[in-house]
Design a protein around this motif. Structure first.
Motif, mmCIF file in Angstrom:
data_model
loop_
_atom_site.group_PDB
_atom_site.id
_atom_site.type_symbol
_atom_site.label_atom_id
_atom_site.label_comp_id
_atom_site.label_asym_id
_atom_site.label_seq_id
_atom_site.Cartn_x
_atom_site.Cartn_y
_atom_site.Cartn_z
ATOM 1 N N TYR A 131 78.983 32.917 9.961
ATOM 2 C CA TYR A 131 79.378 33.158 11.354
ATOM 3 C C TYR A 131 78.128 33.516 12.146
ATOM 4 O O TYR A 131 77.358 34.406 11.753
ATOM 5 N N ILE A 132 77.904 32.800 13.236
ATOM 6 C CA ILE A 132 76.740 33.064 14.078
ATOM 7 C C ILE A 132 77.206 33.380 15.491
ATOM 8 O O ILE A 132 77.950 32.610 16.095
ATOM 9 N N GLN A 133 76.731 34.514 15.994
ATOM 10 C CA GLN A 133 77.136 34.960 17.324
ATOM 11 C C GLN A 133 75.983 34.958 18.309
ATOM 12 O O GLN A 133 76.183 34.696 19.499
ATOM 13 N N GLU A 142 89.624 32.238 6.875
ATOM 14 C CA GLU A 142 90.817 31.403 6.743
ATOM 15 C C GLU A 142 90.508 29.925 6.978
ATOM 16 O O GLU A 142 91.055 29.048 6.315
ATOM 17 N N ILE A 143 89.622 29.659 7.924
ATOM 18 C CA ILE A 143 89.286 28.278 8.261
ATOM 19 C C ILE A 143 88.331 27.671 7.237
ATOM 20 O O ILE A 143 88.269 26.453 7.074
ATOM 21 N N ILE A 153 79.059 25.430 6.443
ATOM 22 C CA ILE A 153 79.804 25.404 7.696
ATOM 23 C C ILE A 153 79.498 26.666 8.493
ATOM 24 O O ILE A 153 79.734 27.782 8.031
ATOM 25 N N ILE A 154 78.957 26.474 9.697
ATOM 26 C CA ILE A 154 78.681 27.580 10.612
ATOM 27 C C ILE A 154 79.756 27.591 11.692
ATOM 28 O O ILE A 154 80.044 26.561 12.301
ATOM 29 N N LEU A 155 80.353 28.740 11.910
ATOM 30 C CA LEU A 155 81.374 28.887 12.947
ATOM 31 C C LEU A 155 80.884 29.846 14.021
ATOM 32 O O LEU A 155 80.167 30.808 13.736
ATOM 33 N N GLY A 156 81.270 29.574 15.264
ATOM 34 C CA GLY A 156 80.907 30.441 16.371
ATOM 35 C C GLY A 156 81.800 30.187 17.563
ATOM 36 O O GLY A 156 82.632 29.280 17.552
ATOM 37 N N GLY A 157 81.643 31.010 18.586
ATOM 38 C CA GLY A 157 82.461 30.870 19.776
ATOM 39 C C GLY A 157 83.410 32.039 19.961
ATOM 40 O O GLY A 157 83.677 32.805 19.040
ATOM 41 N N GLN A 158 83.932 32.147 21.152
ATOM 42 C CA GLN A 158 84.741 33.302 21.531
ATOM 43 C C GLN A 158 86.027 33.410 20.724
ATOM 44 O O GLN A 158 86.507 34.512 20.454
ATOM 45 N N ALA A 159 86.601 32.272 20.314
ATOM 46 C CA ALA A 159 87.847 32.316 19.539
ATOM 47 C C ALA A 159 87.639 33.051 18.219
ATOM 48 O O ALA A 159 88.514 33.810 17.777
ATOM 49 N N PHE A 160 86.483 32.844 17.578
ATOM 50 C CA PHE A 160 86.196 33.525 16.315
ATOM 51 C C PHE A 160 85.794 34.972 16.542
ATOM 52 O O PHE A 160 86.142 35.847 15.754
ATOM 53 N N ASN A 201 86.863 36.945 18.843
ATOM 54 C CA ASN A 201 88.064 37.717 19.132
ATOM 55 C C ASN A 201 89.036 37.762 17.957
ATOM 56 O O ASN A 201 89.948 38.589 17.945
ATOM 57 N N ASN A 202 88.847 36.862 16.989
ATOM 58 C CA ASN A 202 89.753 36.796 15.830
ATOM 59 C C ASN A 202 88.930 36.594 14.557
ATOM 60 O O ASN A 202 88.979 35.529 13.932
ATOM 61 N N PRO A 203 88.144 37.595 14.153
ATOM 62 C CA PRO A 203 87.213 37.424 13.040
ATOM 63 C C PRO A 203 87.874 37.063 11.716
ATOM 64 O O PRO A 203 87.235 36.448 10.855
#
Length: 216
Positions: free
Chosen positions: A200-202, A194-195, A178-185, A187-189
């Motif tokens: 994490y890819i920025q 937790e999710i 699972i890759i997560l990205g976006g401004q919500a992550f 700003n709240n690393p």
């Protein structure tokens, strides 16, 4: 680079779509700038500048839409170049599904990331914005990807991303990262773990690192 940035931002501030599109195309086609640099050094700052619209002025929403459309159009007209670069890249053999949770309509950043993956030899299945989690699941069952990338801009939609991740983790037979990205992550690393995200890819460098196995 600075000269082009200043000229582009001036055109962008005036909502001159045609001029913005033509200037961006000329810079990339001439080789003066690469697509990753254009996206990250020009289009992303332009995208963030849209947020300067004050909440007290709902009448400026139209302007936000115009500016977002300019950026989206530039990305779309450059897609043939992305296809060419992806065709020349050494294939990773990996497939990735890219999506946003239901009610998340901010997809421009994810669209840029889609091009980054394609340029680096990944097979990309781009679903995009506002995707119900049952449809994400159907895509996974059909495409059988190695990765699922979820982009979230609106902090209040992190719970929906978590539901998608939980469903993938509990019901998938194949080991899917699972890759997560976006401004919500960004700003709240703390929410990444937790999710249930694996990666994490920025930015573009993170995609390069994934290809090289540095952030597995």
């Amino acid at each position: 680079m600075d000269k082009f940035y200043n000229e582009f931002m001036e055109l962008f501030s005036l909502n001159r779509m045609d001029d913005c599109v033509v200037s961006a195309m000329e810079e990339v086609q001439s080789g003066r700038i690469t697509i990753p640099v254009l996206y990250e050094k020009i289009l992303v700052p332009a995208l963030y500048s849209i947020d300067d619209c004050p909440e007290s002025d709902p009448g400026c929403i139209w302007d936000e839409h115009v500016k977002t459309s300019i950026i989206r159009t530039i990305i779309e007209v450059l897609y043939p170049i992305v296809i060419d670069l992806g065709g020349k890249a050494e294939k990773t053999g990996d497939k990735i599904v890219l999506t946003c949770p239901e009610k998340e309509y901010h997809e421009v950043g994810l669209r840029m990331m889609s091009d980054f993956f394609q340029i680096n030899g990944y097979q990309v299945i781009y679903i995009g914005s506002n995707t119900p989690r049952d449809q994400v699941w159907q895509a996974i069952r059909t495409e059988k990807p190695n990765y699922v990338g979820i982009s979230v801009t609106d902090y209040y939609l992190l719970f929906e991303a978590k539901r998608i991740v939980e469903k993938i983790k509990t019901e998938c037979v194949k080991d899917i990262k699972i890759i997560l990205g976006g401004q919500a992550f960004r700003n709240n690393p703390h929410t990444i773990e937790e999710i249930g995200g694996d990666i994490y890819i920025q930015d573009y460098n993170d995609v390069l690192a994934l290809r090289e196995g540095e952030n597995q």
